[in-house]
Motif scaffolding. Sequence first.
Motif, PDB file in Angstrom:
ATOM      1  N   MET A   1     -12.208 -36.351 -11.386  1.00  0.00           N
ATOM      2  CA  MET A   1     -11.492 -35.187 -11.074  1.00  0.00           C
ATOM      3  C   MET A   1     -10.258 -35.587 -10.499  1.00  0.00           C
ATOM      4  SD  MET A   1     -12.929 -32.235  -8.154  1.00  0.00           S
ATOM      5  CE  MET A   1     -13.998 -31.566  -9.604  1.00  0.00           C
ATOM      6  N   GLN A   2      -9.439 -34.808 -10.919  1.00  0.00           N
ATOM      7  CA  GLN A   2      -8.003 -35.004 -10.410  1.00  0.00           C
ATOM      8  C   GLN A   2      -7.552 -34.428  -8.847  1.00  0.00           C
ATOM      9  OE1 GLN A   2      -5.994 -33.159 -13.806  1.00  0.00           O
ATOM     10  NE2 GLN A   2      -5.536 -35.083 -14.501  1.00  0.00           N
ATOM     11  N   LEU A   3      -6.728 -34.878  -8.192  1.00  0.00           N
ATOM     12  CA  LEU A   3      -6.471 -34.849  -7.042  1.00  0.00           C
ATOM     13  C   LEU A   3      -5.676 -33.249  -6.794  1.00  0.00           C
ATOM     14  CD1 LEU A   3      -4.570 -37.718  -5.744  1.00  0.00           C
ATOM     15  CD2 LEU A   3      -6.751 -37.035  -5.063  1.00  0.00           C
ATOM     16  N   LYS A   4      -5.209 -32.690  -8.095  1.00  0.00           N
ATOM     17  CA  LYS A   4      -4.707 -31.294  -7.991  1.00  0.00           C
ATOM     18  C   LYS A   4      -5.947 -30.222  -7.792  1.00  0.00           C
ATOM     19  CE  LYS A   4      -4.591 -30.924 -13.165  1.00  0.00           C
ATOM     20  NZ  LYS A   4      -3.593 -30.673 -14.055  1.00  0.00           N
ATOM     21  N   ASP A   5      -6.997 -30.797  -8.134  1.00  0.00           N
ATOM     22  CA  ASP A   5      -8.136 -29.939  -7.981  1.00  0.00           C
ATOM     23  C   ASP A   5      -8.661 -29.882  -6.626  1.00  0.00           C
ATOM     24  OD1 ASP A   5      -8.298 -29.328 -10.850  1.00  0.00           O
ATOM     25  OD2 ASP A   5      -9.271 -31.509 -11.050  1.00  0.00           O
ATOM     26  N   ILE A   6      -8.500 -30.802  -5.832  1.00  0.00           N
ATOM     27  CA  ILE A   6      -8.814 -30.667  -4.448  1.00  0.00           C
ATOM     28  C   ILE A   6      -7.802 -30.940  -3.603  1.00  0.00           C
ATOM     29  CG2 ILE A   6     -11.023 -31.930  -5.057  1.00  0.00           C
ATOM     30  CD1 ILE A   6      -9.844 -34.518  -3.577  1.00  0.00           C
ATOM     31  N   MET A   7      -6.601 -30.820  -3.686  1.00  0.00           N
ATOM     32  CA  MET A   7      -5.661 -31.078  -2.658  1.00  0.00           C
ATOM     33  C   MET A   7      -5.427 -29.436  -2.032  1.00  0.00           C
ATOM     34  SD  MET A   7      -2.341 -30.882  -4.997  1.00  0.00           S
ATOM     35  CE  MET A   7      -1.467 -29.605  -5.888  1.00  0.00           C
ATOM     36  N   THR A   8      -4.826 -29.500  -0.755  1.00  0.00           N
ATOM     37  CA  THR A   8      -4.370 -28.211  -0.268  1.00  0.00           C
ATOM     38  C   THR A   8      -2.749 -28.096  -0.758  1.00  0.00           C
ATOM     39  OG1 THR A   8      -5.623 -29.029   1.597  1.00  0.00           O
ATOM     40  CG2 THR A   8      -3.408 -27.333   2.025  1.00  0.00           C
ATOM     41  N   LYS A   9      -2.646 -26.938  -1.324  1.00  0.00           N
ATOM     42  CA  LYS A   9      -1.338 -26.761  -1.835  1.00  0.00           C
ATOM     43  C   LYS A   9      -0.394 -25.934  -1.000  1.00  0.00           C
ATOM     44  CE  LYS A   9      -3.660 -25.856  -6.366  1.00  0.00           C
ATOM     45  NZ  LYS A   9      -4.910 -26.342  -6.078  1.00  0.00           N
ATOM     46  N   ASN A  10       0.759 -26.007  -1.225  1.00  0.00           N
ATOM     47  CA  ASN A  10       1.794 -25.458  -0.233  1.00  0.00           C
ATOM     48  C   ASN A  10       1.622 -25.737   1.180  1.00  0.00           C
ATOM     49  OD1 ASN A  10       2.463 -23.317  -2.275  1.00  0.00           O
ATOM     50  ND2 ASN A  10       0.487 -22.196  -1.941  1.00  0.00           N
ATOM     51  N   ALA A  11       1.855 -27.215   1.100  1.00  0.00           N
ATOM     52  CA  ALA A  11       1.641 -27.644   2.549  1.00  0.00           C
ATOM     53  C   ALA A  11       3.073 -27.504   3.197  1.00  0.00           C
ATOM     54  CB  ALA A  11       1.533 -29.346   2.324  1.00  0.00           C
ATOM     55  N   LYS A  12       2.779 -27.256   4.699  1.00  0.00           N
ATOM     56  CA  LYS A  12       4.066 -26.977   5.139  1.00  0.00           C
ATOM     57  C   LYS A  12       4.818 -28.329   5.406  1.00  0.00           C
ATOM     58  CE  LYS A  12       3.160 -22.763   6.451  1.00  0.00           C
ATOM     59  NZ  LYS A  12       3.828 -21.583   6.290  1.00  0.00           N
ATOM     60  N   CYS A  13       6.289 -28.317   5.253  1.00  0.00           N
ATOM     61  CA  CYS A  13       6.847 -29.299   5.293  1.00  0.00           C
ATOM     62  C   CYS A  13       8.085 -29.137   6.247  1.00  0.00           C
ATOM     63  CB  CYS A  13       7.277 -29.904   3.935  1.00  0.00           C
ATOM     64  SG  CYS A  13       8.090 -28.335   2.923  1.00  0.00           S
ATOM     65  N   CYS A  14       9.246 -29.916   6.408  1.00  0.00           N
ATOM     66  CA  CYS A  14      10.416 -29.877   7.108  1.00  0.00           C
ATOM     67  C   CYS A  14      11.418 -30.691   6.485  1.00  0.00           C
ATOM     68  CB  CYS A  14      10.020 -30.413   8.734  1.00  0.00           C
ATOM     69  SG  CYS A  14      10.138 -32.282   8.525  1.00  0.00           S
ATOM     70  N   SER A  15      12.623 -30.453   6.700  1.00  0.00           N
ATOM     71  CA  SER A  15      13.789 -31.579   6.389  1.00  0.00           C
ATOM     72  C   SER A  15      13.942 -32.681   7.193  1.00  0.00           C
ATOM     73  CB  SER A  15      15.128 -30.600   6.063  1.00  0.00           C
ATOM     74  OG  SER A  15      15.707 -30.083   7.411  1.00  0.00           O
ATOM     75  N   ALA A  16      14.924 -33.451   6.894  1.00  0.00           N
ATOM     76  CA  ALA A  16      15.404 -34.699   7.677  1.00  0.00           C
ATOM     77  C   ALA A  16      16.149 -33.905   8.783  1.00  0.00           C
ATOM     78  CB  ALA A  16      16.040 -35.523   6.729  1.00  0.00           C
ATOM     79  N   ASP A  17      16.702 -33.022   8.735  1.00  0.00           N
ATOM     80  CA  ASP A  17      17.586 -32.434   9.780  1.00  0.00           C
ATOM     81  C   ASP A  17      16.990 -31.929  10.860  1.00  0.00           C
ATOM     82  OD1 ASP A  17      19.767 -33.351   8.629  1.00  0.00           O
ATOM     83  OD2 ASP A  17      20.000 -31.545   7.444  1.00  0.00           O
ATOM     84  N   ASN A  18      15.536 -31.729  10.426  1.00  0.00           N
ATOM     85  CA  ASN A  18      14.688 -31.126  11.656  1.00  0.00           C
ATOM     86  C   ASN A  18      14.439 -31.867  12.860  1.00  0.00           C
ATOM     87  OD1 ASN A  18      13.251 -29.436   9.175  1.00  0.00           O
ATOM     88  ND2 ASN A  18      13.496 -27.975  11.083  1.00  0.00           N
ATOM     89  N   THR A  19      14.368 -31.341  13.970  1.00  0.00           N
ATOM     90  CA  THR A  19      14.138 -32.281  15.395  1.00  0.00           C
ATOM     91  C   THR A  19      12.594 -32.437  15.296  1.00  0.00           C
ATOM     92  OG1 THR A  19      13.657 -30.306  16.668  1.00  0.00           O
ATOM     93  CG2 THR A  19      16.121 -31.217  16.332  1.00  0.00           C
ATOM     94  N   LEU A  20      12.151 -33.373  15.902  1.00  0.00           N
ATOM     95  CA  LEU A  20      10.466 -33.670  16.489  1.00  0.00           C
ATOM     96  C   LEU A  20      10.012 -32.553  16.971  1.00  0.00           C
ATOM     97  CD1 LEU A  20      10.289 -37.323  16.950  1.00  0.00           C
ATOM     98  CD2 LEU A  20      10.253 -36.266  14.669  1.00  0.00           C
ATOM     99  N   GLU A  21      10.784 -31.618  17.807  1.00  0.00           N
ATOM    100  CA  GLU A  21      10.318 -30.361  18.357  1.00  0.00           C
ATOM    101  C   GLU A  21       9.847 -29.322  17.500  1.00  0.00           C
ATOM    102  OE1 GLU A  21      11.372 -27.794  22.210  1.00  0.00           O
ATOM    103  OE2 GLU A  21      13.004 -28.205  20.706  1.00  0.00           O
ATOM    104  N   GLU A  22      10.826 -29.229  16.330  1.00  0.00           N
ATOM    105  CA  GLU A  22      10.486 -28.388  15.321  1.00  0.00           C
ATOM    106  C   GLU A  22       9.483 -28.943  14.502  1.00  0.00           C
ATOM    107  OE1 GLU A  22      15.099 -26.492  14.527  1.00  0.00           O
ATOM    108  OE2 GLU A  22      14.532 -28.549  13.880  1.00  0.00           O
ATOM    109  N   VAL A  23       9.152 -29.905  14.306  1.00  0.00           N
ATOM    110  CA  VAL A  23       7.958 -30.605  13.631  1.00  0.00           C
ATOM    111  C   VAL A  23       6.824 -30.296  14.603  1.00  0.00           C
ATOM    112  CG1 VAL A  23       7.296 -32.768  12.470  1.00  0.00           C
ATOM    113  CG2 VAL A  23       9.498 -32.400  12.211  1.00  0.00           C
ATOM    114  N   ALA A  24       6.749 -30.683  15.561  1.00  0.00           N
ATOM    115  CA  ALA A  24       5.621 -30.421  16.343  1.00  0.00           C
ATOM    116  C   ALA A  24       5.392 -29.011  16.462  1.00  0.00           C
ATOM    117  CB  ALA A  24       5.855 -30.997  17.966  1.00  0.00           C
ATOM    118  N   GLY A  25       6.321 -27.989  16.422  1.00  0.00           N
ATOM    119  CA  GLY A  25       6.027 -26.624  15.981  1.00  0.00           C
ATOM    120  C   GLY A  25       5.192 -26.166  15.012  1.00  0.00           C
ATOM    121  N   ILE A  26       5.778 -26.839  13.803  1.00  0.00           N
ATOM    122  CA  ILE A  26       4.938 -26.608  12.563  1.00  0.00           C
ATOM    123  C   ILE A  26       3.523 -27.092  12.808  1.00  0.00           C
ATOM    124  CG2 ILE A  26       4.841 -27.401  10.228  1.00  0.00           C
ATOM    125  CD1 ILE A  26       7.981 -27.663  10.505  1.00  0.00           C
TER     126      ILE A  26
END
Length: 157
Positions: A1-26
């Motif tokens: 079975m392929q990973l696309k069949d079991i993965m969580t799609k639309n994972a929340k992500c951030c940019s390199a410019d986000n602060t760790l506080e913003e990442v913790a909020g996500i």
Amino acid sequence: MQLKDIMTKNAKCCSADNTLEEVAGIMWNDDVGIVPVVDSENRLSGVITDRDIAMAAFLKHRPIWEISAREMIGGHSCHSCYAEDDVHEALRVMDESRIRRVPIVDDKLHLVGMVGLKDLANHAVSKGPRKSSQLTVNEFTDTFRHISKPNELQATA
């Protein structure tokens, strides 16, 4: 079975410019322990875990709202798998790297999802006809034991 069949799609992500506080909020808002860092074209640049944030707060002696994701991912490798990879590939990457979650990318390294131990556990115990490409419970538990084993510093403390 392929990973696309079991993965969580639309994972929340951030940019390199986000602060760790913003990442913790996500992480808090979406009940996740890892956030992929992507560039402006949604290509994977790295990941930040809840442990990374805790260690940065302790070791950098600065508030997390002053620390960028860029600081955390700079110079570090990021393990990933392709959406078309077999589930055994994710298990191999997790085992060798001793990680619990792995970003899933397409052929242009765009983030397309995440696979964690929970996804692999669910796959290993899924009901129905057993396929040769399906993980066995033993394969999963062997990897889980290895990933969960304390490193040498923790074991001697």
